[in-house]
Design a protein around this motif. Structure first.
Motif, PDB file in Angstrom:
ATOM      1  N   VAL A  78       0.818  -1.287   0.052  1.00  0.00           N
ATOM      2  CA  VAL A  78      -0.126  -0.028   0.051  1.00  0.00           C
ATOM      3  C   VAL A  78       0.864   1.278   0.064  1.00  0.00           C
ATOM      4  CG1 VAL A  78      -0.181   0.482   2.347  1.00  0.00           C
ATOM      5  CG2 VAL A  78      -2.300   0.676   0.697  1.00  0.00           C
ATOM      6  N   LYS A  79       0.339   2.315  -0.507  1.00  0.00           N
ATOM      7  CA  LYS A  79       0.982   3.614  -0.607  1.00  0.00           C
ATOM      8  C   LYS A  79       0.006   4.703  -0.540  1.00  0.00           C
ATOM      9  CE  LYS A  79       4.264   6.194  -3.359  1.00  0.00           C
ATOM     10  NZ  LYS A  79       5.018   6.263  -4.694  1.00  0.00           N
ATOM     11  N   VAL A  80       0.062   5.428   0.378  1.00  0.00           N
ATOM     12  CA  VAL A  80      -1.146   6.576   0.678  1.00  0.00           C
ATOM     13  C   VAL A  80      -0.206   7.816   1.049  1.00  0.00           C
ATOM     14  CG1 VAL A  80      -2.839   7.183   2.254  1.00  0.00           C
ATOM     15  CG2 VAL A  80      -2.489   4.955   1.763  1.00  0.00           C
ATOM     16  N   SER A  81      -1.112   8.928   0.431  1.00  0.00           N
ATOM     17  CA  SER A  81      -0.523  10.265   0.749  1.00  0.00           C
ATOM     18  C   SER A  81      -1.636  11.180   1.406  1.00  0.00           C
ATOM     19  CB  SER A  81      -0.303  10.930  -0.604  1.00  0.00           C
ATOM     20  OG  SER A  81       0.808  10.183  -1.472  1.00  0.00           O
ATOM     21  N   LEU A  82      -1.204  11.712   2.330  1.00  0.00           N
ATOM     22  CA  LEU A  82      -2.051  12.798   3.132  1.00  0.00           C
ATOM     23  C   LEU A  82      -1.625  14.429   2.759  1.00  0.00           C
ATOM     24  CD1 LEU A  82      -1.462  11.509   6.777  1.00  0.00           C
ATOM     25  CD2 LEU A  82      -3.311  10.634   5.128  1.00  0.00           C
ATOM     26  N   ASP A  83      -2.776  15.229   2.794  1.00  0.00           N
ATOM     27  CA  ASP A  83      -2.669  16.443   2.289  1.00  0.00           C
ATOM     28  C   ASP A  83      -2.420  17.418   3.610  1.00  0.00           C
ATOM     29  OD1 ASP A  83      -3.039  19.041   1.066  1.00  0.00           O
ATOM     30  OD2 ASP A  83      -4.860  18.663   0.565  1.00  0.00           O
ATOM     31  N   PRO A  84      -1.256  17.846   3.940  1.00  0.00           N
ATOM     32  CA  PRO A  84      -0.981  18.632   5.008  1.00  0.00           C
ATOM     33  C   PRO A  84      -1.934  20.123   4.991  1.00  0.00           C
ATOM     34  CG  PRO A  84       0.771  18.537   3.748  1.00  0.00           C
ATOM     35  CD  PRO A  84       0.081  17.572   3.220  1.00  0.00           C
ATOM     36  N   SER A  85      -2.032  20.552   3.683  1.00  0.00           N
ATOM     37  CA  SER A  85      -2.917  21.845   3.645  1.00  0.00           C
ATOM     38  C   SER A  85      -4.044  21.840   3.967  1.00  0.00           C
ATOM     39  CB  SER A  85      -2.799  22.371   2.106  1.00  0.00           C
ATOM     40  OG  SER A  85      -3.352  21.414   1.103  1.00  0.00           O
ATOM     41  N   SER A  86      -4.626  20.735   4.473  1.00  0.00           N
ATOM     42  CA  SER A  86      -6.121  20.451   4.539  1.00  0.00           C
ATOM     43  C   SER A  86      -6.170  20.504   6.073  1.00  0.00           C
ATOM     44  CB  SER A  86      -6.559  19.102   4.080  1.00  0.00           C
ATOM     45  OG  SER A  86      -5.971  18.059   4.592  1.00  0.00           O
ATOM     46  N   VAL A  87      -5.004  20.618   6.916  1.00  0.00           N
ATOM     47  CA  VAL A  87      -4.953  20.366   8.463  1.00  0.00           C
ATOM     48  C   VAL A  87      -6.050  21.091   8.844  1.00  0.00           C
ATOM     49  CG1 VAL A  87      -3.472  22.163   8.926  1.00  0.00           C
ATOM     50  CG2 VAL A  87      -3.663  20.342  10.318  1.00  0.00           C
ATOM     51  N   ASP A  88      -6.823  20.637  10.073  1.00  0.00           N
ATOM     52  CA  ASP A  88      -8.089  21.355  10.509  1.00  0.00           C
ATOM     53  C   ASP A  88      -8.177  21.014  12.052  1.00  0.00           C
ATOM     54  OD1 ASP A  88     -10.521  22.433  11.176  1.00  0.00           O
ATOM     55  OD2 ASP A  88     -11.590  21.200  10.023  1.00  0.00           O
ATOM     56  N   THR A  89      -7.563  21.944  12.883  1.00  0.00           N
ATOM     57  CA  THR A  89      -7.723  21.846  14.406  1.00  0.00           C
ATOM     58  C   THR A  89      -8.974  22.782  14.992  1.00  0.00           C
ATOM     59  OG1 THR A  89      -6.363  23.908  14.426  1.00  0.00           O
ATOM     60  CG2 THR A  89      -5.432  21.712  14.206  1.00  0.00           C
ATOM     61  N   GLY A  90      -9.680  23.381  14.093  1.00  0.00           N
ATOM     62  CA  GLY A  90     -10.899  24.110  14.490  1.00  0.00           C
ATOM     63  C   GLY A  90     -10.646  25.474  14.785  1.00  0.00           C
ATOM     64  N   ASP A  91      -9.576  25.967  14.421  1.00  0.00           N
ATOM     65  CA  ASP A  91      -9.169  27.523  14.431  1.00  0.00           C
ATOM     66  C   ASP A  91      -8.566  27.705  13.264  1.00  0.00           C
ATOM     67  OD1 ASP A  91      -8.959  29.899  16.641  1.00  0.00           O
ATOM     68  OD2 ASP A  91      -6.944  29.591  15.303  1.00  0.00           O
ATOM     69  N   ASP A  92      -8.988  28.820  12.280  1.00  0.00           N
ATOM     70  CA  ASP A  92      -8.259  29.043  11.121  1.00  0.00           C
ATOM     71  C   ASP A  92      -7.211  29.867  11.270  1.00  0.00           C
ATOM     72  OD1 ASP A  92     -10.881  28.225   9.743  1.00  0.00           O
ATOM     73  OD2 ASP A  92     -11.702  30.301   9.669  1.00  0.00           O
ATOM     74  N   ALA A  93      -7.073  30.681  12.293  1.00  0.00           N
ATOM     75  CA  ALA A  93      -5.694  31.085  12.483  1.00  0.00           C
ATOM     76  C   ALA A  93      -4.321  30.267  12.683  1.00  0.00           C
ATOM     77  CB  ALA A  93      -5.663  32.376  13.376  1.00  0.00           C
ATOM     78  N   ARG A  94      -4.838  29.316  13.471  1.00  0.00           N
ATOM     79  CA  ARG A  94      -3.836  28.189  13.998  1.00  0.00           C
ATOM     80  C   ARG A  94      -3.385  27.352  12.701  1.00  0.00           C
ATOM     81  NH1 ARG A  94      -5.865  25.786  18.917  1.00  0.00           N
ATOM     82  NH2 ARG A  94      -7.291  24.841  17.682  1.00  0.00           N
ATOM     83  N   ASP A  95      -4.786  27.045  12.139  1.00  0.00           N
ATOM     84  CA  ASP A  95      -4.395  26.160  11.013  1.00  0.00           C
ATOM     85  C   ASP A  95      -3.532  26.737   9.932  1.00  0.00           C
ATOM     86  OD1 ASP A  95      -5.961  24.175  12.119  1.00  0.00           O
ATOM     87  OD2 ASP A  95      -7.742  24.757  11.126  1.00  0.00           O
ATOM     88  N   GLN A  96      -3.644  27.961   9.567  1.00  0.00           N
ATOM     89  CA  GLN A  96      -2.929  28.706   8.758  1.00  0.00           C
ATOM     90  C   GLN A  96      -1.338  28.755   9.118  1.00  0.00           C
ATOM     91  OE1 GLN A  96      -4.051  29.520   5.833  1.00  0.00           O
ATOM     92  NE2 GLN A  96      -2.309  30.575   4.901  1.00  0.00           N
ATOM     93  N   HIS A  97      -1.184  28.843  10.407  1.00  0.00           N
ATOM     94  CA  HIS A  97       0.192  29.056  10.963  1.00  0.00           C
ATOM     95  C   HIS A  97       0.938  27.482  11.016  1.00  0.00           C
ATOM     96  CE1 HIS A  97       3.175  30.793  13.594  1.00  0.00           C
ATOM     97  NE2 HIS A  97       3.046  29.869  14.501  1.00  0.00           N
ATOM     98  N   LEU A  98       0.197  26.444  11.121  1.00  0.00           N
ATOM     99  CA  LEU A  98       0.472  25.324  10.980  1.00  0.00           C
ATOM    100  C   LEU A  98       1.045  24.741   9.578  1.00  0.00           C
ATOM    101  CD1 LEU A  98      -2.040  23.154  13.225  1.00  0.00           C
ATOM    102  CD2 LEU A  98       0.429  23.613  13.829  1.00  0.00           C
ATOM    103  N   ARG A  99       0.129  25.533   8.570  1.00  0.00           N
ATOM    104  CA  ARG A  99       0.521  25.448   7.232  1.00  0.00           C
ATOM    105  C   ARG A  99       1.649  25.985   6.812  1.00  0.00           C
ATOM    106  NH1 ARG A  99      -5.384  26.654   6.739  1.00  0.00           N
ATOM    107  NH2 ARG A  99      -6.544  24.760   6.789  1.00  0.00           N
TER     108      ARG A  99
END
Length: 208
Positions: A78-99
């Motif tokens: 198996v081979k799987v890819s995740l999309d880190p630009s889709s990270v969602d922690t419930g806070d837009d500002a924090r998510d942008q910072h994480l990205r």
């Protein structure tokens, strides 16, 4: 994320089929071939300590994935890819910072998180569980990881009998610093519990 919790990714469908075959003691239940991950029912979620005060939870999407079930279960891959630009922690500002931050996901430079399996072992006592070895590439660093796989289920899809569907949960624990993700070490924990939920499909009429 804990050992029971690193939920991308991905060789899990192979595990699901293999678990079904062992559980029913019938190789006829094994449907070899190529399975494509269903992004609408596959995702990763994670947990990490925040300042020793609380646990932050987040999730991200599965970008794509491919599972090959072999005639022998031990050859399944198996081979799987995740999309880190889709990270969602419930806070837009924090998510942008994480990205954006280099010490976190830095998605402009590292647009994918990828898992590729190297070995699969079904639990002798419980065929709905397995151990999956593989390589995780995160933040430009590749490290070996071991995933605990459980809740394996495979069957003809009850909503679409023209396809086979397998699902599972795979979990593990990593240290983010091992992958160069070292922002705010005194405020954000190093240990990450990661879990991946997966469903994958193959047309029922093409067993190859």
């Amino acid at each position: 994320m804990s050992r029971r919790a690193i939920a991308v990714s991905l060789t899990a469908t192979a595990l699901g089929l293999s678990g079904l075959a062992v559980a029913n003691a019938a190789e006829t239940d094994l449907h070899p071939g190529d399975y494509k991950l269903d992004p609408s029912h596959s995702y990763a979620h994670f947990e990490i300590d925040h300042m020793g005060l609380s646990t932050m939870h987040g999730r991200m999407d599965v970008q794509d994935g491919h599972i090959r079930i072999g005639e022998s279960l031990s050859t399944s891959q198996v081979k799987v890819s995740l999309d880190p630009s889709s990270v969602d922690t419930g806070d837009d500002a924090r998510d942008q910072h994480l990205r954006e931050m280099p010490g976190f996901f830095d998605v402009e430079k590292y647009p994918k998180i990828q898992f590729e399996s190297t070995a699969l072992e079904i639990d002798d006592d419980d065929p709905s569980e397995a151990t999956l070895e593989g390589r995780l590439t995160l933040h430009g660093q590749t490290r070996p990881v071991t995933l605990d796989v459980d809740h394996i289920a495979c069957r003809v899809n009850p909503l679409d009998k023209s396809r086979y569907t397998c699902g599972f949960t795979a979990s593990t624990e990593i240290q983010r610093s091992d992958f160069g993700m070292n922002a705010y070490p005194k405020l954000v924990g190093d240990r990450v519990e990661l879990a991946i939920e997966v469903e994958a499909n193959k047309p029922a009429e093409t067993d190859s």
